[in-house]
Design a protein around this motif. Sequence first.
Motif, PDB file in Angstrom:
ATOM      1  N   LYS A   1      54.397  46.269  38.894  1.00 37.31           N
ATOM      2  CA  LYS A   1      53.038  46.306  39.135  1.00 37.31           C
ATOM      3  C   LYS A   1      52.360  45.092  39.549  1.00 37.31           C
ATOM      4  O   LYS A   1      52.796  44.130  38.995  1.00 37.31           O
ATOM      5  N   ASN A   2      51.300  45.221  40.119  1.00 36.15           N
ATOM      6  CA  ASN A   2      50.518  44.020  40.399  1.00 36.15           C
ATOM      7  C   ASN A   2      49.610  43.804  39.122  1.00 36.15           C
ATOM      8  O   ASN A   2      48.702  44.889  38.840  1.00 36.15           O
ATOM      9  N   VAL A   3      49.769  42.662  38.751  1.00 35.05           N
ATOM     10  CA  VAL A   3      48.671  42.178  37.418  1.00 35.05           C
ATOM     11  C   VAL A   3      48.240  41.044  37.544  1.00 35.05           C
ATOM     12  O   VAL A   3      48.537  40.085  38.097  1.00 35.05           O
ATOM     13  N   VAL A   4      46.583  41.457  37.463  1.00 35.13           N
ATOM     14  CA  VAL A   4      45.948  40.296  37.824  1.00 35.13           C
ATOM     15  C   VAL A   4      45.236  39.740  36.440  1.00 35.13           C
ATOM     16  O   VAL A   4      44.749  40.493  35.466  1.00 35.13           O
ATOM     17  N   PHE A   5      45.310  38.383  36.079  1.00 34.69           N
ATOM     18  CA  PHE A   5      44.796  37.832  34.879  1.00 34.69           C
ATOM     19  C   PHE A   5      43.546  37.085  35.111  1.00 34.69           C
ATOM     20  O   PHE A   5      43.576  36.278  35.920  1.00 34.69           O
ATOM     21  N   GLU A   6      42.636  37.824  34.480  1.00 37.37           N
ATOM     22  CA  GLU A   6      41.170  37.424  34.661  1.00 37.37           C
ATOM     23  C   GLU A   6      40.716  36.243  33.802  1.00 37.37           C
ATOM     24  O   GLU A   6      40.385  36.339  32.576  1.00 37.37           O
ATOM     25  N   GLY A   7      40.550  35.010  34.359  1.00 37.07           N
ATOM     26  CA  GLY A   7      40.134  33.988  33.581  1.00 37.07           C
ATOM     27  C   GLY A   7      38.575  33.927  33.443  1.00 37.07           C
ATOM     28  O   GLY A   7      37.680  34.490  33.898  1.00 37.07           O
TER      29      GLY A   7
ATOM     30  N   ASP B   1      37.317  40.639  41.395  1.00 34.49           N
ATOM     31  CA  ASP B   1      36.821  42.071  42.056  1.00 34.49           C
ATOM     32  C   ASP B   1      37.742  42.291  43.356  1.00 34.49           C
ATOM     33  O   ASP B   1      38.412  43.464  43.425  1.00 34.49           O
ATOM     34  N   ILE B   2      37.761  41.169  44.292  1.00 35.08           N
ATOM     35  CA  ILE B   2      38.493  41.607  45.517  1.00 35.08           C
ATOM     36  C   ILE B   2      39.780  41.719  45.336  1.00 35.08           C
ATOM     37  O   ILE B   2      40.700  42.813  45.830  1.00 35.08           O
TER      38      ILE B   2
ATOM     39  N   ARG C   1      31.490  41.696  48.239  1.00 35.08           N
ATOM     40  CA  ARG C   1      33.020  41.871  48.683  1.00 35.08           C
ATOM     41  C   ARG C   1      33.528  41.408  50.036  1.00 35.08           C
ATOM     42  O   ARG C   1      34.323  40.862  50.116  1.00 35.08           O
ATOM     43  N   ASP C   2      32.454  41.677  50.894  1.00 38.57           N
ATOM     44  CA  ASP C   2      32.904  41.599  52.472  1.00 38.57           C
ATOM     45  C   ASP C   2      32.836  40.348  52.784  1.00 38.57           C
ATOM     46  O   ASP C   2      32.950  39.821  53.841  1.00 38.57           O
ATOM     47  N   GLN C   3      32.079  39.393  51.984  1.00 36.58           N
ATOM     48  CA  GLN C   3      31.800  38.003  52.303  1.00 36.58           C
ATOM     49  C   GLN C   3      32.754  37.134  51.847  1.00 36.58           C
ATOM     50  O   GLN C   3      32.393  36.170  51.052  1.00 36.58           O
ATOM     51  N   ASN C   4      33.959  37.376  52.124  1.00 39.07           N
ATOM     52  CA  ASN C   4      35.176  36.451  51.798  1.00 39.07           C
ATOM     53  C   ASN C   4      36.071  36.356  52.983  1.00 39.07           C
ATOM     54  O   ASN C   4      36.708  37.386  53.500  1.00 39.07           O
ATOM     55  N   ILE C   5      36.539  34.976  53.333  1.00 39.31           N
ATOM     56  CA  ILE C   5      37.389  34.841  54.150  1.00 39.31           C
ATOM     57  C   ILE C   5      38.674  34.689  53.865  1.00 39.31           C
ATOM     58  O   ILE C   5      38.787  33.731  52.951  1.00 39.31           O
ATOM     59  N   TYR C   6      39.855  35.449  54.371  1.00 38.59           N
ATOM     60  CA  TYR C   6      41.109  34.856  54.054  1.00 38.59           C
ATOM     61  C   TYR C   6      41.820  34.188  55.062  1.00 38.59           C
ATOM     62  O   TYR C   6      41.505  34.205  56.211  1.00 38.59           O
TER      63      TYR C   6
ATOM     64  N   LEU D   1      32.800  41.218  28.312  1.00 44.83           N
ATOM     65  CA  LEU D   1      34.073  41.389  27.745  1.00 44.83           C
ATOM     66  C   LEU D   1      35.079  42.539  28.619  1.00 44.83           C
ATOM     67  O   LEU D   1      36.398  42.254  28.569  1.00 44.83           O
ATOM     68  N   VAL D   2      34.528  43.525  29.211  1.00 44.60           N
ATOM     69  CA  VAL D   2      35.055  44.258  29.753  1.00 44.60           C
ATOM     70  C   VAL D   2      35.495  43.649  31.135  1.00 44.60           C
ATOM     71  O   VAL D   2      34.639  43.069  32.067  1.00 44.60           O
ATOM     72  N   PRO D   3      36.913  43.717  31.565  1.00 44.29           N
ATOM     73  CA  PRO D   3      37.504  43.184  32.850  1.00 44.29           C
ATOM     74  C   PRO D   3      36.439  43.929  33.973  1.00 44.29           C
ATOM     75  O   PRO D   3      36.570  45.104  33.985  1.00 44.29           O
ATOM     76  N   SER D   4      36.363  43.045  34.938  1.00 49.31           N
ATOM     77  CA  SER D   4      35.428  43.428  36.035  1.00 49.31           C
ATOM     78  C   SER D   4      36.317  44.383  37.184  1.00 49.31           C
ATOM     79  O   SER D   4      35.751  45.250  37.810  1.00 49.31           O
ATOM     80  N   GLY D   5      37.793  44.597  36.733  1.00 45.44           N
ATOM     81  CA  GLY D   5      38.430  45.715  37.441  1.00 45.44           C
ATOM     82  C   GLY D   5      38.107  47.074  37.039  1.00 45.44           C
ATOM     83  O   GLY D   5      38.663  48.027  37.556  1.00 45.44           O
ATOM     84  N   ILE D   6      37.243  47.238  36.033  1.00 45.80           N
ATOM     85  CA  ILE D   6      37.098  48.323  35.731  1.00 45.80           C
ATOM     86  C   ILE D   6      36.108  49.271  36.587  1.00 45.80           C
ATOM     87  O   ILE D   6      36.267  50.542  36.767  1.00 45.80           O
ATOM     88  N   LEU D   7      35.863  48.432  37.843  1.00 43.27           N
ATOM     89  CA  LEU D   7      34.850  49.121  38.877  1.00 43.27           C
ATOM     90  C   LEU D   7      36.034  50.031  39.819  1.00 43.27           C
ATOM     91  O   LEU D   7      35.579  50.664  40.588  1.00 43.27           O
ATOM     92  N   TYR D   8      37.359  49.742  39.713  1.00 49.19           N
ATOM     93  CA  TYR D   8      38.207  50.634  40.308  1.00 49.19           C
ATOM     94  C   TYR D   8      38.954  51.758  39.496  1.00 49.19           C
ATOM     95  O   TYR D   8      39.629  51.262  38.364  1.00 49.19           O
TER      96      TYR D   8
END
Length: 423
Positions: A216-222, A21-22, A417-422, A54-61
């Motif tokens: 384009k930026n492509v993310v593959f969701e495992g 999601d991030i 989402r905001d509880q992730n440290i880079y 089944l639906v990729p979680s990127g659907i929220l964007y």
Amino acid sequence: MAGKVIIGAQWGDEGKAKIIDILSEKADVVVRSQGGNNAGHTVAVDNEVYKFHLVPSGILYPGTLCIVGNGVVIDPEGILGEIGMLHDRGISTDNLKISLRAHLVMPYHKVLDGIKEKHRGDESIGTTKKGIGPCYMDKVERSGVRVCDLLNPEVFEEKVRRNVEIKNAMITKVYGSTDTVDADEIIKNYMAYTKALKQYFADTTVLVHEAIESGKNVVFEGAQGTLLDIDLGTYPYVTSSHPITGGVCVGSGIGPTKIDECIGVMKGYVTRVGKGPFPTELFDETGDQIRNVGHEFGTTTGRPRRCGWFDAVIGKFAVRTSGLTAIALNKIDVLADIDKVKICVAYRKDGEIIPEFPASLEELAKCEPVYEELEGWGQIDHIRTYDELPETVKKYIARVEELCGAKVTMIGVGPNRDQNIYR
């Protein structure tokens, strides 16, 4: 080119959905490439919880193209339920695409899944009984029904009637069950599903290729995790597909040269669902604390997960077999307020140190964990930068990196989402 793979590096349930999601925020395309609705992803956004199967979680964007690839097995009723849930919550699915080459989960697959599990008795695998395994069996046996068949009613009907005859014979004559299926009912229902889903069908291999070629930026969701891989996992207590990075290429129709980053998601501890050896499993109050604080209950089944200390033997195995370039270490906040935390650095069997993950389930069952003990830490879910983390947490992360052989680039300190440290 920017092909980025996110996989589970343990037994699944590592919190991949949050990481996906991030990363999806900056992705143009998110691709799901294997598994079925036996897998579940939970995403927490602004105190709203979304559960995907089944639906990729990127659907929220809204601007992200979401692809269900050819390696996924699709239950039409299940994906329509997810689409309906999203629409009810005001989320568009206009950017959803489903591969014409994906195989369909049929009612007889679900029936056989349940019957076979019951027939196995004490040797049951612990499947979700969603028909995933029998669907993949038909795929390999070359008797499967694919999405593209839905667009040719005569071909679809012929395949369904042929399969129903065989499956009903298996149900009644092999397993002695009366839970047969009706071909006419299946054909009628699946034609209705086709009408509702047809707008989403596409040759997704072309869409993924064109996206990567155009920069384009492509993310593959495992989905699921490394140790559930049909070849490399704790066989037979595995899933029916390839949750490792290699499975992404086959399941989405692209070559390995199109991938330039592989991120393995691990929890600061380990969980698994179902049967099979689990060297670091905890049966004490600490295990109960981790389960309850971490909300370790299955997204799909609600089953309580087995919990144990972090296993670096597994971590090293995942880094090696998937060529991981980075680790996202999730849910270390769950270990807060435990005085001493442990990391399994090797196994011991019959007095011998075993540094690598064994292939044999029987050998694994005899392995005992060799632990290193580190100082624990207090609550960290409020922390947002690496520098603010306690030194004990930094030492824990450094040891994970050293033992597994990859850099920890993301650290999860909570479900949002905001509880992730880079780093």
